[in-house]
Design a protein around this motif. Structure first.
Motif, PDB file in Angstrom:
ATOM      1  N   LYS A  44       1.042  -1.230   0.056  1.00 32.72           N
ATOM      2  CA  LYS A  44      -0.012   0.117   0.075  1.00 32.72           C
ATOM      3  C   LYS A  44       0.805   1.252   0.161  1.00 32.72           C
ATOM      4  O   LYS A  44       0.597   2.253  -0.489  1.00 32.72           O
ATOM      5  CB  LYS A  44      -1.118  -0.088   1.162  1.00 32.72           C
ATOM      6  CG  LYS A  44      -2.151  -1.001   1.068  1.00 32.72           C
ATOM      7  CD  LYS A  44      -3.197  -0.661   1.976  1.00 32.72           C
ATOM      8  CE  LYS A  44      -4.293  -1.788   1.674  1.00 32.72           C
ATOM      9  NZ  LYS A  44      -5.580  -1.466   2.439  1.00 32.72           N
ATOM     10  N   ASN A  48      -0.187   3.696  -2.942  1.00 33.06           N
ATOM     11  CA  ASN A  48      -1.010   4.911  -2.178  1.00 33.06           C
ATOM     12  C   ASN A  48      -0.111   6.035  -1.644  1.00 33.06           C
ATOM     13  O   ASN A  48      -0.594   7.050  -1.357  1.00 33.06           O
ATOM     14  CB  ASN A  48      -2.068   4.352  -1.086  1.00 33.06           C
ATOM     15  CG  ASN A  48      -2.933   3.390  -1.752  1.00 33.06           C
ATOM     16  OD1 ASN A  48      -3.144   3.342  -2.885  1.00 33.06           O
ATOM     17  ND2 ASN A  48      -3.575   2.864  -0.777  1.00 33.06           N
ATOM     18  N   VAL A  52      -2.427   2.556   6.452  1.00 32.84           N
ATOM     19  CA  VAL A  52      -3.469   3.056   7.675  1.00 32.84           C
ATOM     20  C   VAL A  52      -3.930   1.339   8.281  1.00 32.84           C
ATOM     21  O   VAL A  52      -4.440   0.790   7.533  1.00 32.84           O
ATOM     22  CB  VAL A  52      -4.358   3.980   7.487  1.00 32.84           C
ATOM     23  CG1 VAL A  52      -5.225   4.092   8.824  1.00 32.84           C
ATOM     24  CG2 VAL A  52      -3.847   5.228   7.147  1.00 32.84           C
ATOM     25  N   ARG A  53      -3.820   1.339   9.675  1.00 33.31           N
ATOM     26  CA  ARG A  53      -4.434   0.334  10.289  1.00 33.31           C
ATOM     27  C   ARG A  53      -5.658   0.948  11.192  1.00 33.31           C
ATOM     28  O   ARG A  53      -4.971   2.098  12.004  1.00 33.31           O
ATOM     29  CB  ARG A  53      -3.656  -0.648  10.696  1.00 33.31           C
ATOM     30  CG  ARG A  53      -2.743  -0.084  11.918  1.00 33.31           C
ATOM     31  CD  ARG A  53      -1.811  -1.093  12.168  1.00 33.31           C
ATOM     32  NE  ARG A  53      -2.034  -1.907  13.386  1.00 33.31           N
ATOM     33  CZ  ARG A  53      -1.156  -2.538  14.181  1.00 33.31           C
ATOM     34  NH1 ARG A  53       0.212  -2.503  13.817  1.00 33.31           N
ATOM     35  NH2 ARG A  53      -1.511  -3.189  15.259  1.00 33.31           N
ATOM     36  N   LEU A  54      -6.598   0.438  11.297  1.00 24.63           N
ATOM     37  CA  LEU A  54      -7.817   1.149  12.237  1.00 24.63           C
ATOM     38  C   LEU A  54      -7.785   0.145  13.556  1.00 24.63           C
ATOM     39  O   LEU A  54      -7.966  -0.927  13.260  1.00 24.63           O
ATOM     40  CB  LEU A  54      -8.881   1.350  11.504  1.00 24.63           C
ATOM     41  CG  LEU A  54      -8.997   2.001  10.351  1.00 24.63           C
ATOM     42  CD1 LEU A  54     -10.381   2.273   9.657  1.00 24.63           C
ATOM     43  CD2 LEU A  54      -8.618   3.376  10.782  1.00 24.63           C
ATOM     44  N   ARG A  60     -12.474   8.485  17.311  1.00 23.01           N
ATOM     45  CA  ARG A  60     -12.787   9.099  15.810  1.00 23.01           C
ATOM     46  C   ARG A  60     -13.525  10.283  16.203  1.00 23.01           C
ATOM     47  O   ARG A  60     -14.018  10.506  17.341  1.00 23.01           O
ATOM     48  CB  ARG A  60     -13.690   8.029  15.245  1.00 23.01           C
ATOM     49  CG  ARG A  60     -12.986   6.701  15.202  1.00 23.01           C
ATOM     50  CD  ARG A  60     -12.376   6.592  13.762  1.00 23.01           C
ATOM     51  NE  ARG A  60     -11.846   5.288  13.481  1.00 23.01           N
ATOM     52  CZ  ARG A  60     -10.862   4.668  14.081  1.00 23.01           C
ATOM     53  NH1 ARG A  60     -10.301   4.908  15.292  1.00 23.01           N
ATOM     54  NH2 ARG A  60     -10.439   3.387  13.803  1.00 23.01           N
ATOM     55  N   GLY A 165      -0.534   4.454  11.160  1.00 20.09           N
ATOM     56  CA  GLY A 165      -0.230   4.164   9.800  1.00 20.09           C
ATOM     57  C   GLY A 165       1.233   4.760   9.762  1.00 20.09           C
ATOM     58  O   GLY A 165       1.837   5.121  10.482  1.00 20.09           O
ATOM     59  N   ASN A 178      -5.459  11.692   3.244  1.00 16.29           N
ATOM     60  CA  ASN A 178      -6.109  10.762   3.126  1.00 16.29           C
ATOM     61  C   ASN A 178      -5.762   9.789   4.357  1.00 16.29           C
ATOM     62  O   ASN A 178      -6.665   9.276   4.939  1.00 16.29           O
ATOM     63  CB  ASN A 178      -5.816   9.983   1.850  1.00 16.29           C
ATOM     64  CG  ASN A 178      -6.583  10.511   0.716  1.00 16.29           C
ATOM     65  OD1 ASN A 178      -7.447  11.345   0.807  1.00 16.29           O
ATOM     66  ND2 ASN A 178      -6.138  10.083  -0.573  1.00 16.29           N
ATOM     67  N   ALA A 179      -4.532   9.744   4.567  1.00 14.04           N
ATOM     68  CA  ALA A 179      -4.194   9.019   5.883  1.00 14.04           C
ATOM     69  C   ALA A 179      -4.950   9.519   7.223  1.00 14.04           C
ATOM     70  O   ALA A 179      -5.508   8.791   7.943  1.00 14.04           O
ATOM     71  CB  ALA A 179      -2.745   8.857   5.944  1.00 14.04           C
ATOM     72  N   GLU A 181      -7.635  11.153   7.182  1.00 12.47           N
ATOM     73  CA  GLU A 181      -8.972  11.093   7.144  1.00 12.47           C
ATOM     74  C   GLU A 181      -9.366   9.870   7.587  1.00 12.47           C
ATOM     75  O   GLU A 181     -10.332   9.583   8.278  1.00 12.47           O
ATOM     76  CB  GLU A 181      -9.439  11.384   5.538  1.00 12.47           C
ATOM     77  CG  GLU A 181     -10.818  10.940   5.215  1.00 12.47           C
ATOM     78  CD  GLU A 181     -11.721  12.147   5.527  1.00 12.47           C
ATOM     79  OE1 GLU A 181     -12.893  11.619   5.488  1.00 12.47           O
ATOM     80  OE2 GLU A 181     -11.387  13.134   5.686  1.00 12.47           O
ATOM     81  N   GLU A 182      -8.787   8.837   7.287  1.00 12.04           N
ATOM     82  CA  GLU A 182      -8.856   7.321   7.599  1.00 12.04           C
ATOM     83  C   GLU A 182      -8.648   7.115   9.004  1.00 12.04           C
ATOM     84  O   GLU A 182      -9.687   6.336   9.675  1.00 12.04           O
ATOM     85  CB  GLU A 182      -8.063   6.194   6.684  1.00 12.04           C
ATOM     86  CG  GLU A 182      -8.708   6.088   5.402  1.00 12.04           C
ATOM     87  CD  GLU A 182      -8.325   4.999   4.494  1.00 12.04           C
ATOM     88  OE1 GLU A 182      -8.015   3.808   5.363  1.00 12.04           O
ATOM     89  OE2 GLU A 182      -8.155   5.135   3.393  1.00 12.04           O
ATOM     90  N   LYS A 186     -12.880   7.754   9.810  1.00 12.45           N
ATOM     91  CA  LYS A 186     -13.716   6.340   9.313  1.00 12.45           C
ATOM     92  C   LYS A 186     -13.587   5.496  10.482  1.00 12.45           C
ATOM     93  O   LYS A 186     -13.177   5.092  11.457  1.00 12.45           O
ATOM     94  CB  LYS A 186     -12.881   5.785   8.313  1.00 12.45           C
ATOM     95  CG  LYS A 186     -13.138   7.090   7.100  1.00 12.45           C
ATOM     96  CD  LYS A 186     -12.664   6.349   5.728  1.00 12.45           C
ATOM     97  CE  LYS A 186     -12.800   7.556   4.667  1.00 12.45           C
ATOM     98  NZ  LYS A 186     -12.546   7.164   3.391  1.00 12.45           N
TER      99      LYS A 186
END
Length: 186
Positions: A44, A48, A52-54, A60, A165, A178-179, A181-182, A186
């Motif tokens: 990734k 990309n 990122v790992r959630l 959040r 991430g 984007n990172a 944001e995630e 999310k």
């Protein structure tokens, strides 16, 4: 015990290099899972520009809430200024640190997110991340690693230490946003 909570919130004692914080130990099964995740992360990163790992317990926020307070820990002045400009332009409140003293001051501002370089003049980003994850009050603070180090071993170590991430330098503005944001929304 109010005194130890104060020290934890102050972050000074936790960042003291004389204070030993052991690295997390992983079982063979956990190491294998981390390796699998690192392989995905390496792929990734290449496609990309970020991985990122959630975590289910990570805080959040709703995207429309107040601007994020983001602590950028980066010793290169040009990179630090560029990251701050990107984040400020995106509507966040970014502030920077380049060393341990700056990190301690930055933590006192209670950031919502930390973007952490690995190679610092007086600290190691992996160690700083490990210390954050060892802190009762900071354990769930989202941390994105940002580094020129992007090998499978580096990614795996970041995952083992609890990074949310990983971005490689030079980070593209879109990949950075984007990172964030995630990890945060999310």
């Amino acid at each position: 015990m109010a005194g130890s909570d104060d020290l934890d919130l102050d972050f000074t004692s936790l960042l003291d290099p004389a204070t030993a914080v052991p690295e997390p130990a992983a079982t063979g099964q956990q190491e294998a899972a981390l390796n699998d995740e690192a392989v995905i992360g390496e792929s990734k990163l290449a496609s990309n520009g970020f991985f990122v790992r959630l975590f289910p317990d990570a805080p959040r926020r709703a995207p429309a809430s107040a601007p994020l307070k983001i602590l950028v820990i980066e010793d290169d002045e040009v990179t630090s200024a560029l990251l701050k400009r990107i984040l400020d332009k995106a509507g966040h409140q970014a502030f920077t640190a380049a060393n341990r003293a700056g990190i301690v001051a930055g933590m006192k501002a209670k950031p919502d997110l930390v973007i952490l370089d690995i190679l610092l003049p007086d600290a190691n980003g992996f160690d700083i991340l490990n210390r954050i994850r060892s802190s009762g009050s900071l354990r769930t603070l989202p941390v994105l690693l940002l580094s020129g180090l992007g090998s499978l071993e580096d990614i795996m170590k970041g995952l083992k230490m609890g990074a949310n991430g990983y971005l490689t330098k030079p980070a593209r503005a879109k990949a950075l946003l984007n990172a964030i944001e995630e990890v945060m929304f999310k």
